[in-house]
Motif scaffolding. Structure first.
Motif, PDB file in Angstrom:
ATOM      1  N   ASP A 130       0.825  -1.211   0.000  1.00 32.90           N
ATOM      2  CA  ASP A 130       0.000   0.000   0.000  1.00 32.90           C
ATOM      3  C   ASP A 130       0.858   1.259   0.000  1.00 32.90           C
ATOM      4  O   ASP A 130       0.532   2.254  -0.676  1.00 32.90           O
ATOM      5  N   GLN A 131       1.940   1.230   0.772  1.00 34.18           N
ATOM      6  CA  GLN A 131       2.837   2.387   0.831  1.00 34.18           C
ATOM      7  C   GLN A 131       3.334   2.756  -0.564  1.00 34.18           C
ATOM      8  O   GLN A 131       3.289   3.918  -0.985  1.00 34.18           O
ATOM      9  N   VAL A 132       3.790   1.750  -1.300  1.00 30.15           N
ATOM     10  CA  VAL A 132       4.350   2.007  -2.628  1.00 30.15           C
ATOM     11  C   VAL A 132       3.260   2.412  -3.607  1.00 30.15           C
ATOM     12  O   VAL A 132       3.429   3.373  -4.386  1.00 30.15           O
ATOM     13  N   MET A 133       2.134   1.722  -3.591  1.00 35.08           N
ATOM     14  CA  MET A 133       1.078   2.028  -4.552  1.00 35.08           C
ATOM     15  C   MET A 133       0.545   3.445  -4.370  1.00 35.08           C
ATOM     16  O   MET A 133       0.307   4.172  -5.347  1.00 35.08           O
ATOM     17  N   CYS A 134       0.362   3.867  -3.113  1.00 33.70           N
ATOM     18  CA  CYS A 134      -0.114   5.233  -2.874  1.00 33.70           C
ATOM     19  C   CYS A 134       0.905   6.260  -3.346  1.00 33.70           C
ATOM     20  O   CYS A 134       0.542   7.295  -3.915  1.00 33.70           O
ATOM     21  N   ASP A 135       2.185   5.976  -3.098  1.00 30.40           N
ATOM     22  CA  ASP A 135       3.221   6.911  -3.517  1.00 30.40           C
ATOM     23  C   ASP A 135       3.278   7.021  -5.038  1.00 30.40           C
ATOM     24  O   ASP A 135       3.437   8.110  -5.598  1.00 30.40           O
ATOM     25  N   LEU A 136       3.148   5.890  -5.734  1.00 29.26           N
ATOM     26  CA  LEU A 136       3.158   5.920  -7.196  1.00 29.26           C
ATOM     27  C   LEU A 136       1.923   6.638  -7.744  1.00 29.26           C
ATOM     28  O   LEU A 136       2.006   7.378  -8.728  1.00 29.26           O
ATOM     29  N   ARG A 137       0.802   6.427  -7.098  1.00 27.99           N
ATOM     30  CA  ARG A 137      -0.435   7.070  -7.557  1.00 27.99           C
ATOM     31  C   ARG A 137      -0.402   8.579  -7.336  1.00 27.99           C
ATOM     32  O   ARG A 137      -0.838   9.362  -8.202  1.00 27.99           O
ATOM     33  N   ASP A 138       0.124   9.002  -6.185  1.00 25.94           N
ATOM     34  CA  ASP A 138       0.032  10.407  -5.788  1.00 25.94           C
ATOM     35  C   ASP A 138       1.233  11.249  -6.213  1.00 25.94           C
ATOM     36  O   ASP A 138       1.165  12.486  -6.142  1.00 25.94           O
ATOM     37  N   HIS A 139       2.311  10.616  -6.649  1.00 27.30           N
ATOM     38  CA  HIS A 139       3.531  11.350  -7.000  1.00 27.30           C
ATOM     39  C   HIS A 139       4.022  10.898  -8.376  1.00 27.30           C
ATOM     40  O   HIS A 139       4.796   9.944  -8.492  1.00 27.30           O
ATOM     41  N   PRO A 140       3.602  11.577  -9.422  1.00 23.99           N
ATOM     42  CA  PRO A 140       3.991  11.160 -10.776  1.00 23.99           C
ATOM     43  C   PRO A 140       5.495  11.182 -11.016  1.00 23.99           C
ATOM     44  O   PRO A 140       5.973  10.502 -11.943  1.00 23.99           O
ATOM     45  N   ASP A 141       6.245  11.949 -10.203  1.00 25.20           N
ATOM     46  CA  ASP A 141       7.688  12.016 -10.406  1.00 25.20           C
ATOM     47  C   ASP A 141       8.439  10.919  -9.658  1.00 25.20           C
ATOM     48  O   ASP A 141       9.670  10.862  -9.705  1.00 25.20           O
ATOM     49  N   PHE A 142       7.738  10.029  -8.969  1.00 26.34           N
ATOM     50  CA  PHE A 142       8.370   8.939  -8.237  1.00 26.34           C
ATOM     51  C   PHE A 142       8.586   7.761  -9.175  1.00 26.34           C
ATOM     52  O   PHE A 142       7.648   7.258  -9.792  1.00 26.34           O
ATOM     53  N   GLU A 143       9.836   7.314  -9.291  1.00 25.35           N
ATOM     54  CA  GLU A 143      10.208   6.198 -10.155  1.00 25.35           C
ATOM     55  C   GLU A 143      10.685   5.058  -9.255  1.00 25.35           C
ATOM     56  O   GLU A 143      11.654   5.202  -8.510  1.00 25.35           O
ATOM     57  N   PHE A 144      10.029   3.913  -9.341  1.00 22.94           N
ATOM     58  CA  PHE A 144      10.253   2.827  -8.392  1.00 22.94           C
ATOM     59  C   PHE A 144      10.396   1.496  -9.125  1.00 22.94           C
ATOM     60  O   PHE A 144       9.670   1.225 -10.091  1.00 22.94           O
TER      61      PHE A 144
END
Length: 434
Positions: A130-144
């Motif tokens: 959930d931590q990663v999915m929310c970050d990817l959804r809410d931060h388009p500049d996050f590359e994971f």
């Protein structure tokens, strides 16, 4: 679930941190250099962990030149230091990304502003996913990027990506392992099946590349270890080529990554030789190069010297930059001394290595090499047993510098470490977040 918090100022040093004077009060990290503290003048209590600034800069520059020469990139493993200041140094010196190993390490890197991260592990568990999915959804500049090595994990990640409404795929690398090893598919065929499942996830996941970790392979000699490492890397290349032949990779360049600090030269050479029909990025993940050490990675450098003497010795090679200084607490027998550091202060995969000593009574102007025949035999929680020659000048109150073996397990024992120059003037401080 809350997404990554913005960077915040690091907490000041206080006497609750090891090696901070009792009367220091609260000292912002950026103010430490102005205090004029010096280790040899006993301005700070011992034991104290220090990083020699000039050697740190040397190692960072050495790796930058190596990468430029071999055409590889690096995502240094942040678990080594867990220091945002050192993360920033590595990025400034050209690191393509930072690597982390756990959800906590991921949170630390995100909290200090890092936007491209490799989780060199499988992403499992509701909270972490959930931590990663929310970050990817809410931060388009996050590359994971993360690793996958099983069909159930692929299915769980794909379902989570859909549940969280991701509008871009979660990028993953298939991990190849070996029998008896740690994580990773045990055969190329098993890994290929996982890669096919990623490709068939209807856009929920995207296959970015392949990955392996060679750092735990051990033979009876350097040559035997090298043979095991090369065979493993050949299998990793074969996996990449088969994925490419089936057009399973989602985008260019394809990431080809392996990660230890002992054979990064072999990794770069082997992975650069992969023959794919599309561009590739060879990505090393070495972490310990930045401080090197006085034990485990000295032996690794000796192995490098056997296979490539010019590289190992170029510009002086990597230099040990991490030291822990302690007092001689007792000299109870002619052939024995006790120093005031132990398992709470240094790694103990191997005993610490006595390097130099200093008597702070004005009789010495610089540390002197430790006498031959002086070595650490065992550690207690707060004490180090030293075997010394009967003629050793060491006496109670002398300062002894110890090198460490495996820096990861020394960094994690210090919430703060000092940066020192060659005169052991304290020129800065860094925090860790283990």
């Amino acid at each position: 679930m809350p997404s990554a918090v913005p960077p915040s100022p690091e907490a000041p040093l206080t006497p609750l941190d090891k090696a901070v004077p009792a009367d220091a009060g609260a000292v912002p990290l950026e103010a430490v250099a102005a205090l004029g503290w010096n280790v040899l003048r006993e301005d700070v209590p011992l034991p104290v962990a220090v990083i020699r600034r000039e050697r740190l800069s040397h190692n960072s520059a050495w790796m930058r030149r190596f990468l430029a020469d071999c055409g590889a990139d690096i995502a240094p493993h942040g678990k080594t230091t867990m220091s945002p200041w050192l993360f920033d140094l590595q990025i400034a010196d050209g690191a393509w990304a930072m690597t982390v190993g756990t959800p906590h390490q991921l949170q630390v890197a995100r909290a200090f502003g890092h936007k491209r991260l490799v989780l060199a592990n499988q992403l499992v568990g509701r909270s972490a996913i959930d931590q990663v999915m929310c970050d990817l959804r809410d931060h388009p500049d996050f590359e994971f990027y993360c690793l996958v090595d099983s069909l159930p994990n692929v299915a769980a990640l794909a379902a989570a990506a859909r549940r969280h409404g991701l509008t871009r795929p979660l990028t993953v690398l298939v991990e190849l392992g070996y029998p008896g090893g740690r994580t990773g598919c045990r055969t190329v065929d098993e890994a290929l099946a996982v890669a096919r499942a990623v490709h068939g996830s209807a856009g929920a996941l995207a296959l970015a590349g392949v990955e392996g970790f060679e750092g735990l392979l051990r033979g009876e000699s350097n040559a035997a270890t090298l043979s095991l490492v090369e065979d493993f890397l050949d299998r990793l290349v074969a996996l990449a080529e088969r994925c490419d032949a089936e057009e399973l990779f989602a985008a260019d360049p394809v990431l080809l990554s392996a990660g230890g600090s002992s054979h990064f030269d072999v990794v770069a050479h082997k992975l650069r030789a992969a023959r794919l029909g599309r561009p590739t990025r060879v990505l090393l993940r070495s972490g310990c190069y930045i401080t090197h050490d006085s034990g485990l990675y000295v032996r690794a450098q000796e192995g490098m010297r056997e296979r490539d003497p010019a590289l190992a010795d170029r510009d002086g090679g990597l230099l040990p930059a991490l030291e822990v200084w302690a007092y001689v607490q007792s000299r109870p027998e002619a052939g024995k001394a006790i120093a005031g550091l132990g398992k709470r202060d240094v790694s103990h995969d191997d005993p610490p290595v006595p390097l130099a000593w200093f008597r702070p009574d004005g009789s010495m102007d610089r540390p002197q090499p430790i006498a031959d025949g002086t070595h650490a035999t065992r550690l207690n929680d707060q004490h180090c047993h030293l075997t010394v020659p009967a003629s050793s000048p060491l006496q109670v109150g002398d300062l002894v510098a110890f090198g460490v073996s495996h820096p990861c397990l020394t960094f994690d024992k210090w919430r703060a470490l000092y940066l020192v120059d060659e005169a052991y003037d304290i020129v800065g401080a860094i925090r860790t977040y283990f």
